[in-house]
Motif scaffolding. Sequence first.
Motif, PDB file in Angstrom:
ATOM      1  N   PRO A   1      -6.203 -25.308 -12.046  1.00  0.00           N
ATOM      2  CA  PRO A   1      -6.800 -24.015 -12.428  1.00  0.00           C
ATOM      3  C   PRO A   1      -6.788 -23.752 -13.931  1.00  0.00           C
ATOM      4  O   PRO A   1      -7.701 -23.102 -14.447  1.00  0.00           O
ATOM      5  CB  PRO A   1      -5.926 -23.004 -11.678  1.00  0.00           C
ATOM      6  N   GLU A   2      -5.761 -24.234 -14.645  1.00  0.00           N
ATOM      7  CA  GLU A   2      -5.696 -23.980 -16.079  1.00  0.00           C
ATOM      8  C   GLU A   2      -6.464 -25.014 -16.896  1.00  0.00           C
ATOM      9  O   GLU A   2      -6.544 -24.915 -18.121  1.00  0.00           O
ATOM     10  CB  GLU A   2      -4.231 -23.927 -16.535  1.00  0.00           C
ATOM     11  N   GLY A   3      -7.041 -26.033 -16.232  1.00  0.00           N
ATOM     12  CA  GLY A   3      -7.860 -27.022 -16.925  1.00  0.00           C
ATOM     13  C   GLY A   3      -7.075 -28.036 -17.724  1.00  0.00           C
ATOM     14  O   GLY A   3      -7.624 -28.653 -18.643  1.00  0.00           O
TER      15      GLY A   3
ATOM     16  N   MET B   1     -10.288 -22.482  -6.776  1.00  0.00           N
ATOM     17  CA  MET B   1     -11.628 -22.717  -6.223  1.00  0.00           C
ATOM     18  C   MET B   1     -12.242 -23.931  -6.919  1.00  0.00           C
ATOM     19  O   MET B   1     -12.227 -24.023  -8.138  1.00  0.00           O
ATOM     20  CB  MET B   1     -12.520 -21.484  -6.436  1.00  0.00           C
ATOM     21  N   ARG B   2     -12.763 -24.826  -6.135  1.00  0.00           N
ATOM     22  CA  ARG B   2     -13.352 -26.042  -6.680  1.00  0.00           C
ATOM     23  C   ARG B   2     -14.624 -25.702  -7.436  1.00  0.00           C
ATOM     24  O   ARG B   2     -15.491 -24.994  -6.932  1.00  0.00           O
ATOM     25  CB  ARG B   2     -13.658 -27.009  -5.530  1.00  0.00           C
TER      26      ARG B   2
ATOM     27  N   LEU C   1      -4.476 -30.313  -2.349  1.00  0.00           N
ATOM     28  CA  LEU C   1      -5.134 -30.209  -1.049  1.00  0.00           C
ATOM     29  C   LEU C   1      -6.153 -31.334  -0.991  1.00  0.00           C
ATOM     30  O   LEU C   1      -7.054 -31.414  -1.831  1.00  0.00           O
ATOM     31  CB  LEU C   1      -5.820 -28.851  -0.911  1.00  0.00           C
ATOM     32  N   ALA C   2      -5.990 -32.236  -0.030  1.00  0.00           N
ATOM     33  CA  ALA C   2      -6.810 -33.448   0.006  1.00  0.00           C
ATOM     34  C   ALA C   2      -7.265 -33.715   1.433  1.00  0.00           C
ATOM     35  O   ALA C   2      -7.002 -32.929   2.349  1.00  0.00           O
ATOM     36  CB  ALA C   2      -6.012 -34.629  -0.543  1.00  0.00           C
ATOM     37  N   THR C   3      -7.983 -34.835   1.611  1.00  0.00           N
ATOM     38  CA  THR C   3      -8.342 -35.296   2.952  1.00  0.00           C
ATOM     39  C   THR C   3      -7.820 -36.710   3.133  1.00  0.00           C
ATOM     40  O   THR C   3      -7.668 -37.464   2.167  1.00  0.00           O
ATOM     41  CB  THR C   3      -9.860 -35.280   3.187  1.00  0.00           C
TER      42      THR C   3
ATOM     43  N   ALA D   1      -8.630 -29.645  -3.885  1.00  0.00           N
ATOM     44  CA  ALA D   1      -8.167 -28.693  -4.899  1.00  0.00           C
ATOM     45  C   ALA D   1      -6.806 -29.140  -5.408  1.00  0.00           C
ATOM     46  O   ALA D   1      -6.028 -29.775  -4.688  1.00  0.00           O
ATOM     47  CB  ALA D   1      -8.091 -27.282  -4.322  1.00  0.00           C
ATOM     48  N   LEU D   2      -6.519 -28.789  -6.674  1.00  0.00           N
ATOM     49  CA  LEU D   2      -5.234 -29.077  -7.294  1.00  0.00           C
ATOM     50  C   LEU D   2      -4.662 -27.760  -7.799  1.00  0.00           C
ATOM     51  O   LEU D   2      -5.298 -27.061  -8.593  1.00  0.00           O
ATOM     52  CB  LEU D   2      -5.411 -30.061  -8.458  1.00  0.00           C
ATOM     53  N   SER D   3      -3.476 -27.388  -7.324  1.00  0.00           N
ATOM     54  CA  SER D   3      -2.893 -26.098  -7.699  1.00  0.00           C
ATOM     55  C   SER D   3      -2.200 -26.200  -9.049  1.00  0.00           C
ATOM     56  O   SER D   3      -1.918 -27.292  -9.563  1.00  0.00           O
ATOM     57  CB  SER D   3      -1.902 -25.638  -6.631  1.00  0.00           C
ATOM     58  N   ALA D   4      -1.872 -25.034  -9.613  1.00  0.00           N
ATOM     59  CA  ALA D   4      -1.215 -24.998 -10.915  1.00  0.00           C
ATOM     60  C   ALA D   4       0.174 -25.620 -10.862  1.00  0.00           C
ATOM     61  O   ALA D   4       0.665 -26.158 -11.867  1.00  0.00           O
ATOM     62  CB  ALA D   4      -1.137 -23.559 -11.422  1.00  0.00           C
TER      63      ALA D   4
END
Length: 689
Positions: A99-101, A1-2, A158-160, A150-153
């Motif tokens: 997600p993990e920063g 989640m952004r 996920l972009a535009t 969003a950037l997954s682990a």
Amino acid sequence: MRATLVTLLLLALTGSAARAEEVVIPGPDGERLGAVEVETVFLDRVEAELSPAGDAAAVSVRHGRHGGASLVLVERGRRPRVLLETTTEETLSPPAWSPEGKAIAVVRRGPARREPGELFLRQGGGLWVCARAGGCAPRGEAGELWRVLALSADGRALATRALPGDLVVEAPVLVDAAGRGPFELPAGLLASLGITLDEPPIFPAPPSALDRPLPELAPDQPLAMPYIHQVYDTPNAFNGHWACGPTSTLMCIQHYGRLGTWPITVDVPYSHNSDYGAYVSEVYTAYGTTFDAVGYDASGNAAYGAYGWCTIDGSAWAYKMQDYAARHDLTSDFDGSSTFGEVQAAIDAGKVIPMSTRLTNAGHIIAVKGYTGDGRLITNDPYGDRNEPSYPNYNGEGAVYTWAQVNSGWFNTVYGSGAVETDDSEFVAQSVLDGTHMAPNTAFTQRWTLRNIGTSTWTRAGNYLFTYDGEERYSASEQILLPEGASVAPQQTWDWDVPMVAPATPGSYRGYFRMDRFGTARFGTRVYLDLIVDDYPDADGDGSRADVDCDDGDASVHPGAAESCNGLDENCDGQVDEGVLNRCGACGPEPAEECNGADDDCDGEVDEGCGPDGSTEEDGGAQEDGQDGAGPDDGAPPADGADAGADPGTDRDEPVDGGCGCASGASPLSPVGCLAGLLLLRRRRHRRA
């Protein structure tokens, strides 16, 4: 989640040489996490996102004046670190955390461009991923991404993607961990994930352009550009909600007076006359072209004129707006890497600007006609003033926006001969010549004489003034105004008197000043003053410079000198004769005490050492026999109760019984007489001795 974009608290620092300000980034608790430095909050656009743990923020800073962008990592208790910097032609999207920063993703956007053989614009750039520990690298070959959602682990993004066109229209895509893609995503997928393509606003919004005053702002903006509202000034049958580009280009054309008035009556927002709105949607002929190309408005109605010429499917295209201006005997150029410095240069050259902005999510085009030095644009916004609560409104003439607020991607320039007015000036003379030597902190007045070589007349009401324009300011005012009622017609000269102070530190300095039509542009010759500030002299050779020596012509006077009693301040501490005056505040020893009812020696006592008759022992005490004064031999009768029958042979110099010769039972006054007698006796004994 952004993560939610963090609150941006804007704190202006004290004016330094760079005039830097900072944007403070708070953590989840609202306390200061850190800050990033910007030139001004009006120029540089800041978009920040907290890490999932809330212990850091990734901050994208778009540098407004000369272009380029930086990705900055802000962590509590540590200095900010720049992870990525672009060229001046590039910008960065808002950042997104994994997600993990541990990683941050951005799109590194290139300038808007036309590929060979294409008329529409390509916008966007490639995906970059930066490790929190340091180091950034591109991922994949995609060149038209717009932003990361969003950037997954596992590294998928996920972009535009920015679809081909002059206004940014986004489509969702996926780039895998290996950089393959972008892959188009099925319609409705984002909605199922609870994600929208609406760009999240900076929360809270950047400061309003009017958070700092615009001094001496005239009621109407002085640049001769008629205002046309795309909805409220166009024909009643035309729905102008999609007509920002054509309307802005038409306003720029009318800066040069290419079209005559074409009055129509418009019923919204109230019944009024519009002189130029018909040109937006009606067929007309000018300069050998009939503007009868058809476009369809927001209601699907056919429209012609500027709208039909400049739009495709309701969107304005830069190359069509350029062609529309060119067909009115003007020149129009395209710039795909919009910076505030480029806008300044264009306006200073007498050009006006239809500019693409992100004032709305769909994109919006406005007419720019001026600027302020701190990063604000003076515009004619054909949809109203975006700073007001409701938009559209009818207050777009002279709308003021910050450069950070408009977030421009590209612009056209429109220019040519025949502008309604031109502003220009040339240097004639100056009173303090370049290369003049001065002592530090010397106050002086510099006079610059300038000639008006434009076609406009300079007046205070028209916002004409003389302004500081860079480098050393010499403590001068930011702006020097014309007196009320003053008027400088073309070919006349004006003397600008500017009170100044030489800098406090020795060295060589240059300061620039220039004419300004406030709210429009600075213009004419950029004049300057070169000063050489010398160190303070030590004329008397006492080791103290003239800035601290209160008398540089006297070697005995300087800080630290011994103070002597002479009415001078020899140690330059602002006091005279301190520490060397006597108790009475004068030079020398204190005066001797006299028996005169005064404290002559300034010890707080009066007539100390004096007798009751006003004399001291050294003066000889009471008077001799036969002189004025009371005494036993003055022939006065004995006092009541006195021993009038005493033996005349008794030596009056000898004491009688009782020590004073006073019988018991004497009157209450007799002790006074005894005391007087005692003093007289004592005096005579001294004389006999």
